[in-house]
Write a protein that holds these residues in place. Structure first.
Motif, PDB file in Angstrom:
ATOM      1  N   ALA A 105     -30.654  43.421  48.572  1.00 44.23           N
ATOM      2  CA  ALA A 105     -30.590  44.194  47.328  1.00 44.23           C
ATOM      3  C   ALA A 105     -31.746  43.844  46.400  1.00 44.23           C
ATOM      4  O   ALA A 105     -32.362  44.740  45.811  1.00 44.23           O
ATOM      5  N   ILE A 106     -32.059  42.557  46.280  1.00 37.49           N
ATOM      6  CA  ILE A 106     -33.139  42.155  45.383  1.00 37.49           C
ATOM      7  C   ILE A 106     -34.492  42.567  45.957  1.00 37.49           C
ATOM      8  O   ILE A 106     -35.443  42.847  45.217  1.00 37.49           O
ATOM      9  N   HIS A 107     -34.572  42.665  47.269  1.00 34.70           N
ATOM     10  CA  HIS A 107     -35.787  43.200  47.911  1.00 34.70           C
ATOM     11  C   HIS A 107     -35.911  44.699  47.642  1.00 34.70           C
ATOM     12  O   HIS A 107     -37.013  45.200  47.374  1.00 34.70           O
ATOM     13  N   ALA A 108     -34.782  45.394  47.688  1.00 36.65           N
ATOM     14  CA  ALA A 108     -34.811  46.848  47.506  1.00 36.65           C
ATOM     15  C   ALA A 108     -35.047  47.251  46.062  1.00 36.65           C
ATOM     16  O   ALA A 108     -35.652  48.287  45.798  1.00 36.65           O
ATOM     17  N   ASP A 109     -34.581  46.417  45.131  1.00 31.62           N
ATOM     18  CA  ASP A 109     -34.564  46.809  43.718  1.00 31.62           C
ATOM     19  C   ASP A 109     -34.922  45.601  42.851  1.00 31.62           C
ATOM     20  O   ASP A 109     -34.116  45.145  42.030  1.00 31.62           O
ATOM     21  N   PRO A 110     -36.144  45.076  42.995  1.00 29.99           N
ATOM     22  CA  PRO A 110     -36.478  43.779  42.396  1.00 29.99           C
ATOM     23  C   PRO A 110     -36.534  43.763  40.875  1.00 29.99           C
ATOM     24  O   PRO A 110     -36.446  42.689  40.274  1.00 29.99           O
ATOM     25  N   ASP A 111     -36.676  44.911  40.239  1.00 28.59           N
ATOM     26  CA  ASP A 111     -36.824  44.933  38.782  1.00 28.59           C
ATOM     27  C   ASP A 111     -35.512  45.161  38.036  1.00 28.59           C
ATOM     28  O   ASP A 111     -35.513  45.325  36.814  1.00 28.59           O
ATOM     29  N   ASN A 112     -34.399  45.165  38.761  1.00 26.79           N
ATOM     30  CA  ASN A 112     -33.092  45.438  38.176  1.00 26.79           C
ATOM     31  C   ASN A 112     -32.535  44.155  37.544  1.00 26.79           C
ATOM     32  O   ASN A 112     -32.117  43.234  38.236  1.00 26.79           O
ATOM     33  N   ALA A 113     -32.527  44.092  36.221  1.00 31.25           N
ATOM     34  CA  ALA A 113     -32.109  42.874  35.516  1.00 31.25           C
ATOM     35  C   ALA A 113     -30.638  42.553  35.779  1.00 31.25           C
ATOM     36  O   ALA A 113     -30.265  41.378  35.938  1.00 31.25           O
ATOM     37  N   ALA A 114     -29.781  43.584  35.821  1.00 29.79           N
ATOM     38  CA  ALA A 114     -28.362  43.350  36.100  1.00 29.79           C
ATOM     39  C   ALA A 114     -28.176  42.774  37.492  1.00 29.79           C
ATOM     40  O   ALA A 114     -27.334  41.886  37.713  1.00 29.79           O
ATOM     41  N   LEU A 115     -28.965  43.268  38.434  1.00 33.17           N
ATOM     42  CA  LEU A 115     -28.899  42.755  39.801  1.00 33.17           C
ATOM     43  C   LEU A 115     -29.361  41.307  39.849  1.00 33.17           C
ATOM     44  O   LEU A 115     -28.747  40.468  40.521  1.00 33.17           O
ATOM     45  N   THR A 118     -21.692  38.964  51.000  1.00 29.97           N
ATOM     46  CA  THR A 118     -22.413  39.216  49.757  1.00 29.97           C
ATOM     47  C   THR A 118     -23.738  38.477  49.668  1.00 29.97           C
ATOM     48  O   THR A 118     -24.715  39.016  49.137  1.00 29.97           O
ATOM     49  N   ALA A 119     -23.806  37.247  50.148  1.00 30.05           N
ATOM     50  CA  ALA A 119     -25.055  36.499  50.043  1.00 30.05           C
ATOM     51  C   ALA A 119     -26.181  37.195  50.808  1.00 30.05           C
ATOM     52  O   ALA A 119     -27.303  37.335  50.305  1.00 30.05           O
ATOM     53  N   ALA A 120     -25.889  37.651  52.023  1.00 31.21           N
ATOM     54  CA  ALA A 120     -26.897  38.376  52.799  1.00 31.21           C
ATOM     55  C   ALA A 120     -27.228  39.712  52.147  1.00 31.21           C
ATOM     56  O   ALA A 120     -28.398  40.125  52.097  1.00 31.21           O
ATOM     57  N   ASN A 121     -26.199  40.397  51.637  1.00 34.74           N
ATOM     58  CA  ASN A 121     -26.450  41.668  50.953  1.00 34.74           C
ATOM     59  C   ASN A 121     -27.322  41.469  49.729  1.00 34.74           C
ATOM     60  O   ASN A 121     -28.166  42.314  49.411  1.00 34.74           O
ATOM     61  N   ALA A 126     -33.698  50.245  56.450  1.00 34.06           N
ATOM     62  CA  ALA A 126     -34.408  49.034  56.056  1.00 34.06           C
ATOM     63  C   ALA A 126     -33.489  47.819  56.125  1.00 34.06           C
ATOM     64  O   ALA A 126     -33.902  46.728  56.573  1.00 34.06           O
ATOM     65  N   LYS A 127     -32.253  47.971  55.700  1.00 35.44           N
ATOM     66  CA  LYS A 127     -31.304  46.861  55.759  1.00 35.44           C
ATOM     67  C   LYS A 127     -31.032  46.469  57.213  1.00 35.44           C
ATOM     68  O   LYS A 127     -30.904  45.277  57.534  1.00 35.44           O
ATOM     69  N   ASP A 128     -30.937  47.456  58.098  1.00 38.01           N
ATOM     70  CA  ASP A 128     -30.673  47.167  59.503  1.00 38.01           C
ATOM     71  C   ASP A 128     -31.770  46.308  60.107  1.00 38.01           C
ATOM     72  O   ASP A 128     -31.526  45.560  61.073  1.00 38.01           O
ATOM     73  N   ASN A 129     -32.977  46.424  59.582  1.00 38.36           N
ATOM     74  CA  ASN A 129     -34.123  45.689  60.140  1.00 38.36           C
ATOM     75  C   ASN A 129     -34.614  44.582  59.220  1.00 38.36           C
ATOM     76  O   ASN A 129     -35.687  44.027  59.438  1.00 38.36           O
ATOM     77  N   PHE A 130     -33.817  44.246  58.216  1.00 36.16           N
ATOM     78  CA  PHE A 130     -34.254  43.258  57.218  1.00 36.16           C
ATOM     79  C   PHE A 130     -34.144  41.849  57.768  1.00 36.16           C
ATOM     80  O   PHE A 130     -33.157  41.470  58.391  1.00 36.16           O
TER      81      PHE A 130
END
Length: 252
Positions: free
Chosen positions: A180-190, A173-176, A248-252
């Motif tokens: 996730a925050i890179h993919a969807d930075p404006d998501n307040a719930a995230l 989860t920590a790596a995910n 993108a995740k594969d190369n993150f």
């Protein structure tokens, strides 16, 4: 009676799961990363493993089958692909159901990480064991499947009742969360979820299981049909956006 679930760390970053029906005394091992460890855990609980439910064929999910069967005579219930590692007593696929005492588990096709990957949804317990199909804030690497296949699989998970507890197989989860925050930075719930994950991992606490409703709001791979993510990551359809996110995740 309530289905009893015993979760424990296994191998380097797997979780092991034993589920037990008190009425019948039956116990199922959900995947078998380490057969000897599963046997020790069951003995400590006073349970005998009667069934093995495999989600897919990878060795860190079915590699302990033979050891457990040798010790207990447990019945292996698994997708066909698990024959790469062990014999199977009952081959199951999407639409089938299996039982542990009075508890019924519906088999769901969640292929994409591997072909033949399945999940076990137990409606009466409001739980699903999803293997490597979906993780807290992530999904499995696409080793054998295709993007549309994987997106269709995630869509089936998305259709489960939102209160479903998802038992995924790794502490990733920590790596995910970083992706996730890179993919969807404006998501307040995230953002709130990531703060919670960071605090938990700093205390060496588990982040598994997770709740489907929370993942629906925060997991970018389950949100590939969200217009904002589609606009940000491209794709004329959700499966194309999912493909972009997975690459993108594969190369993150």
């Amino acid at each position: 009676m309530t289905l009893q679930i015993h979760q424990f760390p296994c191998l380097s970053d797997n979780y092991g799961f034993l589920i037990h029906d008190p009425a019948s005394g039956e116990t199922a091992a959900i995947d078998t990363p380490d057969g000897a460890d599963y046997l020790r855990q069951a003995e400590a609980k006073g349970w005998t493993i009667t069934h093995i439910w495999n989600t897919h064929w990878h060795p860190d999910h079915a590699g302990g089958n033979k050891d457990i069967v040798a010790a207990t005579g447990a019945k292996i219930i698994a997708p066909q692909e698990v024959e790469k590692l062990s014999e199977i007593d009952q081959v199951v696929a999407h639409g089938d159901s299996v039982s542990l005492g009075e508890f019924r588990a519906d088999v769901i096709d969640v292929s994409g990480h591997t072909n033949g990957h399945i999940a076990f949804h137990i409606p009466d317990a409001e739980v699903a064991f999803v293997g490597d199909a979906v993780f807290a804030l992530g999904c499995g690497r696409m080793f054998e499947g295709e993007p549309k296949q994987f997106w269709d699989s995630l869509s089936r998970i998305k259709q489960l009742p939102p209160q479903t507890t998802l038992y995924c197989a790794h502490e990733y989860t920590a790596a995910n969360a970083k992706f996730a925050i890179h993919a969807d930075p404006d998501n307040a719930a995230l953002q709130s979820y990531v703060e919670e994950i960071t605090a938990k991992r700093s205390r060496d606490e588990w982040t598994v299981p997770t709740q489907l409703d929370r993942e629906l709001a925060t997991n970018p791979f389950l949100r590939a049909d969200d217009p904002a993510l589609m606009a940000k990551w491209g794709g004329a359809s959700p499966d194309e956006t999912f493909a972009a996110l997975r690459a993108a995740k594969d190369n993150f």
